[in-house]
Design a protein around this motif. Structure first.
Motif, PDB file in Angstrom:
ATOM      1  N   GLU A 150       0.808  -1.223   0.000  1.00 28.55           N
ATOM      2  CA  GLU A 150       0.000   0.000   0.000  1.00 28.55           C
ATOM      3  C   GLU A 150       0.843   1.275   0.000  1.00 28.55           C
ATOM      4  OE1 GLU A 150      -3.169   0.101  -0.443  1.00 28.55           O
ATOM      5  OE2 GLU A 150      -3.489  -2.074  -0.330  1.00 28.55           O
TER       6      GLU A 150
ATOM      7  N   ARG B 268      -9.254  10.646   0.430  1.00 29.38           N
ATOM      8  CA  ARG B 268      -9.923   9.354   0.490  1.00 29.38           C
ATOM      9  C   ARG B 268      -8.999   8.235   0.033  1.00 29.38           C
ATOM     10  NH1 ARG B 268     -12.147   5.900  -2.723  1.00 29.38           N
ATOM     11  NH2 ARG B 268     -11.870   7.225  -4.563  1.00 29.38           N
ATOM     12  N   GLU B 269      -8.222   8.466  -1.038  1.00 29.27           N
ATOM     13  CA  GLU B 269      -7.302   7.444  -1.518  1.00 29.27           C
ATOM     14  C   GLU B 269      -6.232   7.134  -0.475  1.00 29.27           C
ATOM     15  OE1 GLU B 269      -5.655   8.288  -5.323  1.00 29.27           O
ATOM     16  OE2 GLU B 269      -7.591   8.748  -6.259  1.00 29.27           O
TER      17      GLU B 269
ATOM     18  N   ASP C 268      -7.925   5.213   2.339  1.00 28.25           N
ATOM     19  CA  ASP C 268      -8.213   3.847   1.892  1.00 28.25           C
ATOM     20  C   ASP C 268      -6.939   2.992   1.935  1.00 28.25           C
ATOM     21  OD1 ASP C 268     -10.860   4.377   1.514  1.00 28.25           O
ATOM     22  OD2 ASP C 268     -10.771   4.493  -0.670  1.00 28.25           O
TER      23      ASP C 268
ATOM     24  N   ASN D  76      -6.447  -0.226   4.231  1.00 30.61           N
ATOM     25  CA  ASN D  76      -6.151  -1.509   3.584  1.00 30.61           C
ATOM     26  C   ASN D  76      -4.822  -2.090   4.070  1.00 30.61           C
ATOM     27  OD1 ASN D  76      -8.494  -1.318   2.087  1.00 30.61           O
ATOM     28  ND2 ASN D  76      -7.493  -0.459   0.278  1.00 30.61           N
TER      29      ASN D  76
END
Length: 487
Positions: free
Chosen positions: A245, A330-331, A334, A338
């Motif tokens: 990530e 938001r990315e 996220d 994750n």
């Protein structure tokens, strides 16, 4: 004969888990398979152990610690994408300069990890800074990895009082302690690890200069493949952040000033301290004794609550202070969320394996052997946790397995012998953070890849700063704790 066969099953299951995990097989598959093999040799019901023992223990671990995995990974990703971690690394470089390049790298890593930034986030930000600094100072590239390891793998993970590292949180529900358990001993241990590590690195730097050895190597190490299955599997059972990530989200080119970058880190420590010793002790939590809340005491959850609130406050502060630097918030969020999932599932699977093993009749032989180790409960707990952390390649996994299986026994022995649970906490955490840095550790594999070196180049120095120094500190804590108690 039955117990002997059961012991063979435990060893076979553990051997399969270790052998295939080192080769990149998913621990999500290996852990239940290894647990069922151990149960099969003992003649125990397989499906019952899988759905009740294995999954019950794994679910309990997730229930206890997922908030910390989630908030820790989210905070680390926000700090990375906002440029705050880079600002702190650049600040240390500027203030200490090339004349103290090793110290700058060590302190930069220590500051961000003690402030709650996930290890892998710190590695991927600090390594490029360390490369530029070492090249400018003409210090061998091979010393980059041990310098980063000293600042990120050692005292900020397992010894400094209040560290929000997941390893420091795991003993809290078992012993009813706080993140600040045995603060005096933790500070002494930190000083030993830092002092020994800096002495070793200074000695190696001096030898290199006398031998005419400079930075060497290529300019710019090749970036490791973060999606590589072997690297990813090892990494996610070693620490609480999925390195795959790292590439997601949006990293700001506009870095915040040092005051804004450092403030969330300060908030983590201050809020953690206030929650542990001021806020929670003054509130009425008698309702926790009711069956609907599990019939627990505040001591069972206060440590986790303190760290969770501290990370949450730091997350809010990071977003508020850096909103324009986070155009794709938001990315980023996220990616941070994750990044917590695979690590906690991997560690929970290791915990489930340990729960099945501990439930087998043959485990009594293992327990009796561990408790028979000379030196008292502190020494035997240190040995058991070191072995499990080494075998699993995971400090958090090895620590939880040890405490799930033997935590209650050690707490009972401590009460009989007048040993403060805070001392048990500190010894357990430090024991998990020593042999977890063996060559198969995901953190070590990732660090070497990020620094563009091989184990032959740097691993000996990593052993000295991350294992030998930690063992010396652990011995000192056990001796001082045995003589003077917890302080």
């Amino acid at each position: 004969m039955g117990l002997a066969l059961g012991l063979v099953g435990i060893l076979c299951g553990l051997g399969l888990l270790v052998f295939l995990a080192y080769r990149g097989w998913s621990v999500l598959l290996l852990a239940p398979a290894a647990a069922l093999i151990a149960a099969l040799f003992s003649g125990e019901p397989l499906l019952a152990h899988w759905t009740q023992t294995f999954m019950g223990s794994a679910a309990l671990f997730i229930g206890q610690f997922f908030p910390l995995f989630l908030l820790g990974a989210l905070f680390g990703k926000l700090m990375e994408d906002s440029g705050a971690v880079a600002t702190i690394a650049e600040f240390m470089t500027e203030k200490l300069g090339t004349g103290r390049a090793v110290l700058a790298v060590v302190l930069a890593g220590a500051i961000v990890t003690y402030g709650g930034v996930s290890l892998f986030v710190a590695l991927f930000v600090i390594a490029p800074m360390a490369e530029a600094l070492f090249r400018s100072a003409d210090i061998p590239r091979r010393l980059m990895a041990p310098a980063i390891a000293l600042g990120t793998f050692t005292f900020t993970m397992m010894a400094l009082p209040g560290t929000p590292a997941i390893q420091n949180a795991i003993p809290m529900p078992f012993f009813g302690t706080t993140p600040f358990a045995a603060p005096g001993l933790g500070i002494i241990a930190s000083a030993i690890m830092l002092g020994f590590g800096l002495w070793w690195l200074a000695m190696q730097e001096g030898k290199a200069r006398r031998a005419g050895e400079g930075f060497g190597g290529v300019v710019g190490a090749a970036a490791p493949d973060l999606a590589d299955p072997v690297l990813r599997e090892r990494a996610t059972t070693a620490r609480e952040f999925d390195p795959a990530e790292i590439a997601h989200g949006h990293q700001s080119a506009d870095h915040p000033p040092i005051a804004i970058a450092a403030l969330p880190l300060v908030l983590v420590i201050l809020v953690n301290l206030l929650m542990s010793f001021v806020v929670l002790p003054r509130l009425d939590f008698a309702f926790l004794a009711e069956p609907r809340w599990g019939g627990i005491s505040l001591a069972a959850v206060s440590g986790v609550w303190s760290v969770a609130v501290a990370l949450f406050v730091a997350i809010v502060a990071t977003v508020a202070l850096n909103r324009r630097r986070l155009p794709k918030l938001r990315e980023t969020m996220d990616a941070g969320a994750n990044a917590s999932v695979l690590p906690i599932m991997g560690v929970a699977s290791l915990v489930g394996f340990g729960a099945v093993v501990a439930a087998l009749p043959a485990f009594a032989l293992v327990r009796d052997w561990v408790l028979s180790i000379g030196g008292g409960p502190l020494v035997s707990m240190a040995v058991a946790t070191n072995i499990l952390a080494a075998l699993t390649g995971s400090a958090s996994g090895g620590l939880t397995i040890a405490l799930d299986a033997l935590g209650g026994t050690y707490l009972k022995l401590a009460a009989e012998l007048g040993i403060d649970p805070s001392l048990l906490h500190r010894v357990a955490v430090m024991s998990a953070g020593t042999l977890d840095s063996l060559p198969h550790s995901g953190a070590v594999v990732t660090l070497l890849a990020v620094c563009g070196v091989t184990p032959k180049d740097s691993y000996r120095d990593i052993v000295m700063v991350a294992i030998v120094g930690a063992i010396l500190a652990l011995i000192a804590v056990i001796l001082l704790g045995s003589l003077f108690g917890s302080f």
